[in-house]
Design a protein around this motif. Sequence first.
Motif, PDB file in Angstrom:
ATOM      1  N   ALA A 128       1.108  -1.543   0.033  1.00 49.74           N
ATOM      2  CA  ALA A 128      -0.083   0.220   0.199  1.00 49.74           C
ATOM      3  C   ALA A 128       0.592   1.026  -0.061  1.00 49.74           C
ATOM      4  O   ALA A 128       0.606   2.344  -0.705  1.00 49.74           O
ATOM      5  N   LEU A 138      -5.094   1.120  -6.665  1.00 48.44           N
ATOM      6  CA  LEU A 138      -4.984   0.460  -4.641  1.00 48.44           C
ATOM      7  C   LEU A 138      -6.733  -0.412  -3.890  1.00 48.44           C
ATOM      8  O   LEU A 138      -7.683   0.468  -3.540  1.00 48.44           O
ATOM      9  N   CYS A 171      -6.813   1.621   0.187  1.00 47.62           N
ATOM     10  CA  CYS A 171      -7.780   1.519  -0.742  1.00 47.62           C
ATOM     11  C   CYS A 171      -8.616   2.252  -1.122  1.00 47.62           C
ATOM     12  O   CYS A 171      -9.092   3.141   0.236  1.00 47.62           O
TER      13      CYS A 171
END
Length: 300
Positions: A128, A138, A171
Motif C-alpha cells: 500500500a 489500490l 484502498c
Amino acid sequence: MSFPRRVRIVEVGPRDGLQNEARILPTERRIALIQGLVQAGLTIIEAGSFVSPKWVPQMADTASVLAGLDLDAGIAYPVLAPNMKGYSEARAAGAREVAIFAAASESFSQRNINCSIAESLDRFRPVAEAAAQDGVRLRGYVSCVLGCPYEGDVPVSRVRDVSQALMQLGCYEVSLGDTIGVGTPLKARAMLQTVAEAIPMAALALHFHDTYGMALANIFACLELGVSVIDAAVGGLGGCPYAAGASGNVSTEDLVTMLDGMGIETGIDREALIAAGQIAVAGLGHPARSKLAAARAQAP
C-alpha cells in the motif's frame, strides 16, 4: 424503491474466473478474451495476478498478457499483487492498479494464505505504501463476507472491521466477496448496511459467487441500498476450490440482463459479451455458465 441510475461492472473473468480452471488458457486466448470484453464495453477488467506460479499456474503469464494489451487506451487492468515481490513484478509489467485481499474469517485466512487476518494486513502495508508513492491505484477485497467453509457464519462486525482496515491502508474501493456463494438476500443486505456504517457506499463493491443460484437475488437486495459497483465474470467463470459444488462468479451476461431490465445503465453490449465469453470457454472444455449464453445457444 430507489436504485442507482448506473452500475459500474468490474469484470473479473480473466483473473478470478480462470485461476481455478483445470485447463490453462493460452496467453493469446486470454488477450483475445480481454480484447473481446473491451469491445463489449467493459472499462475495468482484471487482467491477472502476480502470485507464485507454483500455487496459481493459470496466472503465470500475466506479464505477457499485459504486454499484449494497450495500457494507454483508457481501460483499467487491475492485477492482484499481495506482497512486495508481486507488486514489483506488476510494476515492471506496466500495471497501474493493483489489488490486495484479506479474509473476514480467521480459518479461511490461515488456510488460504497461511497467516492470520492481522498478519495479512501487515503484509499488505508495504504494498500500500509503495502504491501510494508510485501513484498506483489500490483496490481491496474481503472474502467470506457471508460465510466461511470452515467457520460457517461470519460476524458482520468482522467484515466491517476488515473492510475499514483495507480502506485505512489506502484502498480507493473495497469489494465484498461471498466467496463460497452461501449468501441470501436479507443477509447480504444486512451485511452491506453494517459495512456502509463505516465506509461510504460509493467506496464499496459486491463480489458474489453463484453456488446456490442466489447471486442475482443478493445483488438486487443490495442495489436498493445504493451500491453501484459489482464484480462479475463473463460466462460465470470461477468459483472457490474450498466450496463443494461452487459454480463460479455471478455471470456478467446475466447481471447485465437484469440491470438492463431494471433500466440501470451499464454501457455494455450483451451480444458482444456473449461472444467474448465464447472465446474463453472454447479453450476450457466446458460451456459458459451464463443463463443468457445458454438460452442463445439453444435458440432456433
